[in-house]
Scaffold this motif. Structure first.
Motif, mmCIF file in Angstrom:
data_model
loop_
_atom_site.group_PDB
_atom_site.id
_atom_site.type_symbol
_atom_site.label_atom_id
_atom_site.label_comp_id
_atom_site.label_asym_id
_atom_site.label_seq_id
_atom_site.Cartn_x
_atom_site.Cartn_y
_atom_site.Cartn_z
ATOM 1 N N UNK A 49 -2.045 0.980 3.506
ATOM 2 C CA UNK A 49 -2.163 1.383 2.107
ATOM 3 C C UNK A 49 -1.038 0.781 1.280
ATOM 4 N N UNK A 50 -1.402 0.190 0.147
ATOM 5 C CA UNK A 50 -0.441 -0.312 -0.828
ATOM 6 C C UNK A 50 -0.498 0.584 -2.069
ATOM 7 N N UNK A 51 0.662 0.825 -2.665
ATOM 8 C CA UNK A 51 0.749 1.533 -3.942
ATOM 9 C C UNK A 51 1.223 0.564 -5.008
ATOM 10 N N UNK A 52 0.557 0.565 -6.167
ATOM 11 C CA UNK A 52 1.007 -0.230 -7.315
ATOM 12 C C UNK A 52 1.329 0.732 -8.452
ATOM 13 N N UNK A 72 2.728 5.442 2.684
ATOM 14 C CA UNK A 72 2.408 4.151 2.065
ATOM 15 C C UNK A 72 3.112 3.043 2.837
ATOM 16 N N UNK A 73 2.399 1.946 3.089
ATOM 17 C CA UNK A 73 2.999 0.813 3.811
ATOM 18 C C UNK A 73 3.840 -0.072 2.905
ATOM 19 N N UNK A 74 3.318 -0.380 1.716
ATOM 20 C CA UNK A 74 4.050 -1.223 0.775
ATOM 21 C C UNK A 74 3.899 -0.654 -0.623
ATOM 22 N N UNK A 75 5.016 -0.593 -1.344
ATOM 23 C CA UNK A 75 5.044 -0.064 -2.711
ATOM 24 C C UNK A 75 5.471 -1.193 -3.639
ATOM 25 N N UNK A 117 -3.931 1.580 -4.149
ATOM 26 C CA UNK A 117 -4.099 2.737 -5.016
ATOM 27 C C UNK A 117 -3.014 2.767 -6.087
ATOM 28 N N UNK A 118 -3.272 3.525 -7.138
ATOM 29 C CA UNK A 118 -2.270 3.811 -8.153
ATOM 30 C C UNK A 118 -2.016 5.301 -8.199
ATOM 31 N N UNK A 119 -1.132 5.721 -9.086
ATOM 32 C CA UNK A 119 -0.870 7.143 -9.287
ATOM 33 C C UNK A 119 -0.435 7.337 -10.736
ATOM 34 N N UNK A 120 -0.448 8.585 -11.193
ATOM 35 C CA UNK A 120 -0.040 8.883 -12.562
ATOM 36 C C UNK A 120 1.448 9.099 -12.703
ATOM 37 N N UNK A 121 2.091 9.530 -11.615
ATOM 38 C CA UNK A 121 3.527 9.814 -11.646
ATOM 39 C C UNK A 121 4.067 9.739 -10.225
ATOM 40 N N UNK A 122 5.377 9.508 -10.138
ATOM 41 C CA UNK A 122 6.061 9.463 -8.855
ATOM 42 C C UNK A 122 7.287 10.346 -8.948
ATOM 43 N N UNK A 123 7.302 11.412 -8.157
ATOM 44 C CA UNK A 123 8.405 12.357 -8.194
ATOM 45 C C UNK A 123 9.649 11.768 -7.535
ATOM 46 N N UNK A 124 10.797 12.367 -7.826
ATOM 47 C CA UNK A 124 12.067 11.866 -7.272
ATOM 48 C C UNK A 124 12.119 11.958 -5.758
ATOM 49 N N UNK A 151 0.679 -6.744 -9.983
ATOM 50 C CA UNK A 151 -0.617 -7.054 -9.376
ATOM 51 C C UNK A 151 -0.584 -8.387 -8.642
ATOM 52 N N UNK A 152 0.063 -9.389 -9.223
ATOM 53 C CA UNK A 152 0.148 -10.692 -8.563
ATOM 54 C C UNK A 152 0.949 -10.601 -7.271
ATOM 55 N N UNK A 153 2.031 -9.821 -7.288
ATOM 56 C CA UNK A 153 2.820 -9.640 -6.064
ATOM 57 C C UNK A 153 2.009 -8.928 -4.993
ATOM 58 N N UNK A 154 1.225 -7.942 -5.417
ATOM 59 C CA UNK A 154 0.375 -7.219 -4.475
ATOM 60 C C UNK A 154 -0.709 -8.130 -3.905
#
Length: 255
Positions: A202-205, A225-228, A170-177, A82-85
């Protein structure tokens, strides 16, 4: 230590780290590899773990774990992410924060920012920012999901479509391969997709535990997504795809 005492701790380690390894558990409990393999086999047969090469992960399923439990999992890692974001979020913008414990951590990290308009479908985010005088907070309508304070459904999506956000986190519950962002709730997925359509960037955390989980509903691809922001390097193939998609992967300093 008997298996009766090992099994609950093995499950807790899997929830904390997203995965357990045979060698790591053997060292942790000071038992043989064969003993740990038997433990993992028994837990898999009971449906509590899913065996993978060299260890086990939490089983795939159609229901998420409890919100309070998710809030406590990897909490220091989520704060670092979160701090990095937040360091990449400028002042003087409109911003959307969606449902999730990681986005709640981002909200806390944004309390020293200036002149933000934050729109959210997360009652917890609204409460975190309620006493931040330099931040205008707008809460979407929608059906209240009491388990986590989320607002979902058509009314939430309709509210989002009234805006054009400078940035969404945004967040997500899972990230597929293959780089797909996944979730458990179809209504929440529809809201997340509306957020992506209405945001310029859009940023993903998401912490590393999401790499080994599965969920049934697809939100989008990392290509959108622009930044993960995460805490561990991606698998080489997915990292290469992110580079091709111009999706920047950011790890907190020191990781």
């Amino acid at each position: 230590m008997s298996q009766t005492f090992r099994h609950p701790e093995i499950i807790e380690i899997a929830r904390r780290d997203g995965k357990v390894t045979v060698e790591g558990l053997a060292t942790h409990f000071d038992v043989t590899l064969q003993t740990i393999r038997r433990d993992l086999t028994e837990l898999a047969e009971a449906g509590r773990l899913e065996r993978v090469h060299g260890g086990a992960v939490l089983p795939s399923g159609t229901h998420n774990i409890g919100y309070e439990e998710r809030r406590s999992l990897n909490a220091p890692v989520k704060r670092a992410i979160a701090n990095a974001c937040a360091a990449q979020v400028p002042d003087d913008i409109s911003l959307f924060l969606n449902i999730g414990t990681s986005t709640e951590a981002v909200a806390r990290a944004l309390r020293d920012h200036h002149n933000l308009m934050v729109v959210t479908n997360n009652m917890n985010v609204a409460n975190i920012l309620a006493n931040t005088p330099d931040c205008e907070v707008i809460v979407t309508g929608g059906s209240l999901r009491r388990s986590d304070g989320g607002l979902v459904g058509n009314l939430a999506a309709d509210t989002i479509r009234q805006f054009k956000f400078d940035l969404a986190v945004i967040g997500c519950s899972a990230l597929d391969r293959d780089g797909d962002l996944l979730d458990f709730d179809i209504q929440e997925v529809a809201v997340s997709q509306a957020i992506l359509r209405q945001s310029r960037r859009t940023f993903l955390v998401a912490d590393h535990s999401k790499f080994t989980r599965s969920a049934p509903a697809r939100i989008a691809s990392l290509a959108e997504i622009d930044m993960f922001f995460t805490d561990k390097p991606l698998l080489p193939e997915l990292a290469a795809n992110c580079e091709a998609w111009n999706t920047r992967v950011v790890l907190p300093k020191g990781r």
